[in-house]
Motif scaffolding. Structure first.
Motif, short mmCIF file in Angstrom:
data_model
loop_
_atom_site.label_atom_id
_atom_site.label_comp_id
_atom_site.label_asym_id
_atom_site.label_seq_id
_atom_site.Cartn_x
_atom_site.Cartn_y
_atom_site.Cartn_z
N GLY A 299 0.83 -1.19 0.00
CA GLY A 299 0.00 0.00 0.00
C GLY A 299 0.87 1.24 0.00
O GLY A 299 1.71 1.44 -0.88
N SER A 300 0.70 2.07 1.02
CA SER A 300 1.48 3.30 1.08
C SER A 300 2.97 3.03 1.26
O SER A 300 3.79 3.93 1.02
CB SER A 300 0.98 4.19 2.22
OG SER A 300 1.07 3.52 3.46
N VAL A 301 3.32 1.80 1.63
CA VAL A 301 4.74 1.45 1.72
C VAL A 301 5.44 1.66 0.38
O VAL A 301 6.63 2.01 0.33
CB VAL A 301 4.93 0.00 2.22
CG1 VAL A 301 4.41 -1.01 1.21
CG2 VAL A 301 6.38 -0.29 2.56
N LEU A 302 4.71 1.48 -0.73
CA LEU A 302 5.30 1.69 -2.05
C LEU A 302 5.55 3.17 -2.33
O LEU A 302 6.57 3.54 -2.92
CB LEU A 302 4.40 1.12 -3.15
CG LEU A 302 4.36 -0.38 -3.31
CD1 LEU A 302 3.72 -0.75 -4.64
CD2 LEU A 302 5.73 -0.99 -3.20
N LEU A 303 4.62 4.02 -1.92
CA LEU A 303 4.84 5.45 -2.10
C LEU A 303 6.01 5.93 -1.23
O LEU A 303 6.82 6.76 -1.65
CB LEU A 303 3.57 6.22 -1.77
CG LEU A 303 2.31 5.85 -2.56
CD1 LEU A 303 1.18 6.81 -2.23
CD2 LEU A 303 2.58 5.86 -4.05
N ASN A 304 6.08 5.39 0.00
CA ASN A 304 7.21 5.73 0.87
C ASN A 304 8.52 5.29 0.24
O ASN A 304 9.53 6.02 0.27
CB ASN A 304 7.04 5.06 2.24
CG ASN A 304 5.80 5.51 2.97
OD1 ASN A 304 5.24 6.57 2.67
ND2 ASN A 304 5.35 4.73 3.93
N TRP A 305 8.52 4.05 -0.31
CA TRP A 305 9.72 3.53 -0.96
C TRP A 305 10.13 4.43 -2.13
O TRP A 305 11.32 4.76 -2.27
CB TRP A 305 9.44 2.12 -1.48
CG TRP A 305 10.45 1.62 -2.47
CD1 TRP A 305 11.67 1.07 -2.20
CD2 TRP A 305 10.33 1.65 -3.90
NE1 TRP A 305 12.31 0.75 -3.37
CE2 TRP A 305 11.51 1.10 -4.44
CE3 TRP A 305 9.33 2.08 -4.78
CZ2 TRP A 305 11.73 0.98 -5.81
CZ3 TRP A 305 9.54 1.97 -6.14
CH2 TRP A 305 10.73 1.42 -6.64
N PHE A 306 9.17 4.83 -2.95
CA PHE A 306 9.49 5.65 -4.11
C PHE A 306 10.09 6.99 -3.68
O PHE A 306 11.10 7.44 -4.22
CB PHE A 306 8.23 5.88 -4.96
CG PHE A 306 8.50 6.64 -6.23
CD1 PHE A 306 8.82 5.97 -7.40
CD2 PHE A 306 8.46 8.03 -6.26
CE1 PHE A 306 9.09 6.66 -8.57
CE2 PHE A 306 8.74 8.74 -7.42
CZ PHE A 306 9.05 8.04 -8.57
N ARG A 307 9.44 7.65 -2.71
CA ARG A 307 9.95 8.96 -2.28
C ARG A 307 11.34 8.84 -1.67
O ARG A 307 12.19 9.72 -1.87
CB ARG A 307 8.99 9.57 -1.26
CG ARG A 307 7.64 10.00 -1.86
CD ARG A 307 6.86 10.88 -0.89
NE ARG A 307 6.60 10.20 0.37
CZ ARG A 307 5.49 9.53 0.65
NH1 ARG A 307 4.53 9.44 -0.27
NH2 ARG A 307 5.33 8.95 1.82
N LYS A 308 11.60 7.74 -0.96
CA LYS A 308 12.90 7.58 -0.31
C LYS A 308 14.00 7.26 -1.31
O LYS A 308 15.10 7.82 -1.26
CB LYS A 308 12.83 6.48 0.76
CG LYS A 308 14.13 6.30 1.55
CD LYS A 308 13.94 5.29 2.66
CE LYS A 308 15.23 5.09 3.46
NZ LYS A 308 15.67 6.31 4.14
N GLU A 309 13.70 6.34 -2.24
CA GLU A 309 14.74 5.87 -3.16
C GLU A 309 14.84 6.69 -4.44
O GLU A 309 15.92 6.80 -5.03
CB GLU A 309 14.46 4.40 -3.53
CG GLU A 309 14.41 3.45 -2.34
CD GLU A 309 15.72 3.41 -1.56
OE1 GLU A 309 16.78 3.70 -2.15
OE2 GLU A 309 15.67 3.09 -0.35
N LEU A 310 13.74 7.28 -4.88
CA LEU A 310 13.72 7.97 -6.17
C LEU A 310 13.20 9.40 -6.08
O LEU A 310 13.06 10.07 -7.10
CB LEU A 310 12.87 7.18 -7.18
CG LEU A 310 13.34 5.75 -7.45
CD1 LEU A 310 12.32 4.99 -8.28
CD2 LEU A 310 14.69 5.74 -8.15
N GLY A 311 12.89 9.85 -4.87
CA GLY A 311 12.37 11.20 -4.68
C GLY A 311 13.45 12.19 -4.28
O GLY A 311 14.64 11.96 -4.48
N ASP A 312 13.03 13.30 -3.69
CA ASP A 312 13.94 14.35 -3.24
C ASP A 312 14.77 13.83 -2.07
O ASP A 312 14.22 13.54 -1.00
CB ASP A 312 13.12 15.57 -2.82
CG ASP A 312 13.98 16.76 -2.41
OD1 ASP A 312 15.21 16.57 -2.20
OD2 ASP A 312 13.44 17.87 -2.28
N PRO A 313 16.09 13.69 -2.23
CA PRO A 313 16.92 13.14 -1.15
C PRO A 313 16.81 13.93 0.15
O PRO A 313 16.95 13.36 1.24
CB PRO A 313 18.34 13.20 -1.71
CG PRO A 313 18.16 13.25 -3.20
CD PRO A 313 16.88 14.01 -3.43
#
Length: 500
Positions: A299-313
């Protein structure tokens, strides 16, 4: 705040225990919480020190009561527990743990799932073979740590462990112990066949209490320490998923609850036992009823993963309003980028521990915003199709979704969920909705309400309603037809990757 009775709702989750003092109109009088350390001793292994279940509970209750007056404390009549499901501990006769507790998200038992999982067990227990039920992890212990399993005086879930600490009895609620996957769900008792597979004895299991039944009276030393009356009782609760259904008053058979949290969990109540590959069947927090539950691990774990790994550092995975705004500007369908959200295996509808996530359709014009929106859409489309399977299996149509969890507060994602499913989304007015469900059961247990339905009606509130755009819903339907073809065509590929 009135002068009516109060109950303490305990919610012992994977990350923390929360204690919420609630009144008979659903108002929160006080609250406290305490974290629990997540142990990761190896790949796919997740554990807790069971002593932290009690230590965090003691701190959370103490913290909640600290801010209350003596007269308020005297109004507390009961305690009710809700908790992380499927997690279990091996303890001696004094409650001392023989090893760390194994948690619901632990996936070490893939081999045992393949070895023991069957349609017969699904029908008997109501649960498809999957990574979360404890039965397969107990079977793993039977193979790898047989001495500890055999020597345990008790093999208990969180509810039974806390009941022992609070009132001195090894008692679990039926809807709590049921999630261990060791019960004949129609008989509402432990199954000898399932106990044998797990490698545990009936005498090692906790006694079972019906929903809202009184288990016992709070230990005198705890009542004295907390400044409570000496007649405060412990009421049998239920697992956190079923409790969320009560906390959102999703009790009618055409209303579903959906928790958009780390995972996406969606369930409907049923007065009759039913089972089907599209959902798992659980005992409800209402005596004699069942919950048919869709589970999507990612669920939201995927959005968290995306922001952490591919989002604004600089944000380190935290909410990024700029990314949300950019995703809102991406057209429906993310310009041909489709996501199958199986990053953490798949439960509904395939129940496959070796599945992985898929993104299909990349083009040079795609941006991070396209990927982010595609993940949102993929999760929502998956829920759409799982709901359609439940509706087809049960022969009834779900008219609305009662939503909770952090993801339900995201306006863009909430609209995508409404459009994809074609269902109105009504957002719960409380943050700790599982605790609210426990409070509802507690109020029934102390006699403040005649039944759970009456208590839920009086104690629940809602803050927002999002209507679906049915034209958009139709367009998502065309995308769903394509998305549903992807995983079955790649299933063999994942098996080969796992073998390598």
């Amino acid at each position: 705040m009135g002068d009516g009775p109060l109950v303490i709702a305990l919610d012992s989750s994977t990350s923390a225990t929360k204690a919420v003092v609630v009144g008979d109109s659903g108002q929160v009088v006080a609250s406290g919480s305490s974290p629990i350390e997540l142990l990761t001793p190896g790949m796919d292994r997740y554990e807790h020190d069971p002593q932290e279940w009690w230590a965090s509970t003691h701190i959370a209750i103490s913290s909640a009561l600290y801010s209350m007056s003596s007269s308020q404390k005297k109004r507390i009549k009961g305690i009710c527990i809700t908790h992380q499901r499927e997690s279990f501990a091996l303890v001696d006769e004094n409650g001392k743990a023989l090893r760390p507790a194994i948690l619901w998200l632990d996936s070490r038992a893939g081999v045992e799932i393949k070895e023991y999982g069957s349609d017969e067990i699904h029908e008997l227990s109501g649960k498809p073979a999957d990574t979360t039920p404890a039965i397969y992890k107990m079977a793993w212990l039977k193979k790898h740590e047989p001495e500890e399993l055999a020597e345990a005086a008790k093999v208990v879930d969180v509810h039974a462990y806390l009941a022992y600490q609070l009132v001195g009895k090894w008692v679990s609620a039926m809807g709590s112990a049921d999630t261990l996957n060791l019960m004949d769900i129609e008989a509402q008792d432990y199954s000898d066949k399932l106990l044998e597979i797990a490698g545990v004895r009936r005498d090692q299991m906790a006694e079972l209490a019906r929903p809202t039944e009184t288990i016992g009276t709070l230990k005198p030393e705890l009542a004295s320490e907390w400044g409570l009356n000496d007649d405060v009782v412990l009421i049998a609760g239920v697992g956190d998923g079923q409790a969320a259904g009560l906390g959102t008053n999703a009790i009618e058979e055409d209303v579903a609850y959906v928790n958009v949290g780390t995972s996406v969990v969606c369930g409907i109540h049923s007065k009759k036992f039913a089972y089907d590959p599209s959902y798992r069947t659980l005992l409800a927090g209402i005596p004699g009823q069942y919950v048919l539950e869709i589970v999507q691990n990612s669920g939201s774990v995927l959005l968290n993963w995306f922001r952490k790994e591919l989002g604004d550092p600089a944000l380190d995975g935290r909410i990024d309003p700029a990314l949300d705004e950019a995703a809102a500007q991406v057209p429906l369908g993310s310009e041909g980028l489709l996501t199958v959200p199986y990053w953490n295996a798949v439960q509904s509808p395939y129940w496959e521990p070796f599945a992985k996530g898929i993104m299909v359709g990349f083009g040079s014009a795609h941006t991070r915003a396209h990927m982010y929106r595609s993940i949102m859409e993929g999760i929502a489309i998956e829920l759409r199709e799982n709901i359609r399977r439940v509706e087809k299996s049960t022969g009834r149509e779900i008219r609305e979704l009662r939503a909770t969890g952090g993801g339900s507060r995201n306006l863009l994602w909430r609209q995508i969920f409404a459009d994809a499913t074609g269902k109105p989304i009504i957002v719960s007015g409380v943050d700790e909705v599982s605790a609210q469900g426990a409070a509802i059961m507690g109020m029934v247990g102390i006699g403040a309400f005649d039944d759970v339905a009456a208590a839920a009606e009086a104690m629940t509130t809602f803050t927002a309603r999002t209507e679906p755009n049915m034209d958009t819903h139709e367009r998502y339907g065309k995308l769903a037809e394509v998305q549903q073809e992807i995983y079955p065509k790649l299933e063999d590929i994942f098996e080969k990757i796992n073998q390598i």
